[in-house]
Scaffold this active site. Structure first.
Site, PDB file in Angstrom:
ATOM      1  N   ALA A   1       0.878  -1.169   0.000  1.00 43.71           N
ATOM      2  CA  ALA A   1       0.000   0.000   0.000  1.00 43.71           C
ATOM      3  C   ALA A   1       0.917   1.221   0.000  1.00 43.71           C
ATOM      4  O   ALA A   1       1.752   1.378   0.890  1.00 43.71           O
ATOM      5  CB  ALA A   1      -0.871  -0.020   1.249  1.00 43.71           C
TER       6      ALA A   1
ATOM      7  N   LYS B   1       6.225  -3.733  -6.314  1.00 40.87           N
ATOM      8  CA  LYS B   1       6.761  -3.927  -7.666  1.00 40.87           C
ATOM      9  C   LYS B   1       6.038  -5.025  -8.462  1.00 40.87           C
ATOM     10  O   LYS B   1       5.643  -4.803  -9.604  1.00 40.87           O
ATOM     11  CB  LYS B   1       8.268  -4.197  -7.599  1.00 40.87           C
ATOM     12  CG  LYS B   1       9.031  -2.974  -7.103  1.00 40.87           C
ATOM     13  CD  LYS B   1      10.507  -3.076  -7.299  1.00 40.87           C
ATOM     14  CE  LYS B   1      11.215  -1.973  -6.514  1.00 40.87           C
ATOM     15  NZ  LYS B   1      10.779  -0.622  -6.837  1.00 40.87           N
TER      16      LYS B   1
ATOM     17  N   ASP C   1       4.984  12.319 -11.771  1.00 39.28           N
ATOM     18  CA  ASP C   1       5.325  11.350 -10.722  1.00 39.28           C
ATOM     19  C   ASP C   1       5.952  10.123 -11.402  1.00 39.28           C
ATOM     20  O   ASP C   1       5.290   9.464 -12.200  1.00 39.28           O
ATOM     21  CB  ASP C   1       4.038  10.973  -9.973  1.00 39.28           C
ATOM     22  CG  ASP C   1       4.289  10.037  -8.798  1.00 39.28           C
ATOM     23  OD1 ASP C   1       5.428   9.564  -8.639  1.00 39.28           O
ATOM     24  OD2 ASP C   1       3.330   9.775  -8.048  1.00 39.28           O
TER      25      ASP C   1
ATOM     26  N   ASP D   1       8.227  -0.339 -13.132  1.00 41.41           N
ATOM     27  CA  ASP D   1       7.334  -1.504 -13.103  1.00 41.41           C
ATOM     28  C   ASP D   1       6.400  -1.506 -14.319  1.00 41.41           C
ATOM     29  O   ASP D   1       6.061  -2.575 -14.851  1.00 41.41           O
ATOM     30  CB  ASP D   1       6.503  -1.510 -11.813  1.00 41.41           C
ATOM     31  CG  ASP D   1       7.385  -1.476 -10.583  1.00 41.41           C
ATOM     32  OD1 ASP D   1       8.498  -2.046 -10.623  1.00 41.41           O
ATOM     33  OD2 ASP D   1       6.983  -0.856  -9.581  1.00 41.41           O
TER      34      ASP D   1
ATOM     35  N   ARG E   1       0.947  10.812 -14.752  1.00 43.14           N
ATOM     36  CA  ARG E   1      -0.130  10.757 -13.765  1.00 43.14           C
ATOM     37  C   ARG E   1       0.454  10.404 -12.402  1.00 43.14           C
ATOM     38  O   ARG E   1       1.524   9.817 -12.325  1.00 43.14           O
ATOM     39  CB  ARG E   1      -1.137   9.666 -14.123  1.00 43.14           C
ATOM     40  CG  ARG E   1      -1.944   9.896 -15.362  1.00 43.14           C
ATOM     41  CD  ARG E   1      -2.778   8.647 -15.510  1.00 43.14           C
ATOM     42  NE  ARG E   1      -3.747   8.693 -16.564  1.00 43.14           N
ATOM     43  CZ  ARG E   1      -4.480   7.635 -16.907  1.00 43.14           C
ATOM     44  NH1 ARG E   1      -4.338   6.485 -16.277  1.00 43.14           N
ATOM     45  NH2 ARG E   1      -5.362   7.720 -17.863  1.00 43.14           N
TER      46      ARG E   1
ATOM     47  N   ASN F   1      18.059  -0.705 -14.136  1.00 46.54           N
ATOM     48  CA  ASN F   1      18.332   0.695 -14.404  1.00 46.54           C
ATOM     49  C   ASN F   1      19.858   0.887 -14.345  1.00 46.54           C
ATOM     50  O   ASN F   1      20.603  -0.065 -14.109  1.00 46.54           O
ATOM     51  CB  ASN F   1      17.546   1.612 -13.451  1.00 46.54           C
ATOM     52  CG  ASN F   1      17.938   1.406 -11.998  1.00 46.54           C
ATOM     53  OD1 ASN F   1      19.045   0.963 -11.688  1.00 46.54           O
ATOM     54  ND2 ASN F   1      17.022   1.718 -11.091  1.00 46.54           N
TER      55      ASN F   1
HETATM   56  O1  RIB Z   1       8.569   0.535  -7.960  1.00 43.31           O
HETATM   57  C1  RIB Z   1       7.631   1.311  -7.278  1.00 43.31           C
HETATM   58  C2  RIB Z   1       7.138   0.596  -6.086  1.00 43.31           C
HETATM   59  O2  RIB Z   1       8.213   0.459  -5.188  1.00 43.31           O
HETATM   60  C3  RIB Z   1       6.085   1.338  -5.301  1.00 43.31           C
HETATM   61  O3  RIB Z   1       4.783   1.030  -5.742  1.00 43.31           O
HETATM   62  C4  RIB Z   1       6.359   0.934  -3.868  1.00 43.31           C
HETATM   63  O4  RIB Z   1       5.411   0.086  -3.338  1.00 43.31           O
HETATM   64  C5  RIB Z   1       7.732   0.282  -3.888  1.00 43.31           C
HETATM   65  O5  RIB Z   1       7.643  -1.053  -3.711  1.00 43.31           O
END
Ligand code: RIB
Length: 303
Positions: free
Chosen positions: A13, A41, A247, A253, A286, A183
């Site tokens: 979360a 992730k 953002d 991911d 977004r 990365n």
């Molecule tokens: O890669 C982004 C994710 O990393 C976020 O959603 C957070 O939960 C962290 O795990």
């Protein structure tokens, strides 16, 4: 029916907080517009792939709490198979505290909760059966990742490893990897040397590391500088689409989930990486992680 993609890893979360700038050590900064949203992730990768039409199963765990229910509801809405997501008693669902600055950059504090309580014995033997692609990331204990890799190899699935957040990896895990996604920082950590991708898209220490583990295919993501696709010893630079990021949380991911979706559909690595770059760029326009991922219609309208 489309090919099955299995994501193994964390569900979190995410508590996103807007800040003018990220705080320095010992500093207090004012935050605003706090939002709770689904993240983690593997969970993010699952939603990115499912939203683009992939058939996706997620392997991981949540706690028996409100955040766990929130995550499961969101994932179910996107059609992700949650039969292998365990609900563990006496442990909280994973949480991430994520301040995001005005340039869209973030910092993440991760509380693993249920993700850290999963053991290899919790991964059912049939978790990867019938999978075309299995994606692994490192927000769950390494023995869990290693077991999933072994199951994926036994199922003759394509193993995609995103070693994030980076930690030293067992040789057997790298040997099981078919496609590596890193990365720039992770690439340098893996190669054990500083790497200059502007001087050479496939710097020698990285080439040697990949060759040493028989990994013929890899992608290095470079954010606004694009991506480098390594296939059979040659490296190709893919440009990034120019965006004004709001953002960047979960952009990596979005890349991995889309890449897996396209590879499962039969794309070449280059084709899959081109599409993944577009989706990752879209996601930065977004707020949030999963909340920022596009449907095919949204993507078509944006191109
Ligand atoms: O890669 C982004 C994710 O990393 C976020 O959603 C957070 O939960 C962290 O795990």
């Amino acid at each position: 029916m489309s090919e099955l993609i299995v994501m193994v890893g964390a569900l979190n979360a995410d508590l996103g907080i807007r800040v003018d700038r990220l705080p320095a050590p010992g500093e207090t900064v004012a935050g605003r517009d706090v939002r709770l949203s689904p993240g983690g992730k593997a969970s993010n990768q699952a939603v990115a792939a499912a939203r683009l039409g992939g058939r996706v199963r997620l392997v991981g765990a949540v706690g028996d709490d409100e955040n766990g229910r929130m995550l499961r509801e969101h994932l179910a809405r996107d059609g992700v198979d949650l039969g292998t997501v365990q609900v563990l008693p006496d442990v909280v669902t994973g949480q991430a505290i994520i301040p995001v600055d005005d340039a869209g950059e973030n910092a993440i504090i991760l509380v693993p909760g249920a993700n850290g309580a999963v053991g290899p014995e919790d991964i059912p033997t049939e978790a990867c059966t019938d999978a075309a692609v299995v994606c692994l990331s490192l927000e769950v204990p390494l023995p869990v990742v290693q077991r999933a890799a072994a199951l994926a190899v036994a199922a003759q699935a394509l193993v995609v490893l995103n070693p994030s957040p980076y930690q030293p990896l067992a040789e057997t895990l790298l040997d099981a990897t078919d496609v590596l996604i890193v990365n720039e920082l992770e690439a340098a950590q893996l190669a054990g040397a500083a790497l200059d991708f502007d001087a050479a898209p496939l710097p020698e220490p990285l080439a040697a590391t990949l060759a040493g583990h028989g990994i013929a295919r890899a992608v290095v993501t470079r954010g606004g500088k694009g991506a480098i696709v390594v296939d059979g010893g040659t490296a190709q630079v893919l440009p990034a689409r120019a965006v004004d990021p709001v953002d960047t949380t979960g952009a990596g991911d979005a890349f991995t989930g889309t890449l897996a979706r396209r590879l499962a559909a039969g794309d070449t690595l280059e084709e899959a990486a081109r599409e993944a770059s577009v989706v990752a760029a879209f996601s930065t326009t977004r707020r949030g992680a999963q909340a920022s991922y596009p449907t095919p219609a949204e993507l078509a309208a944006w191109r």
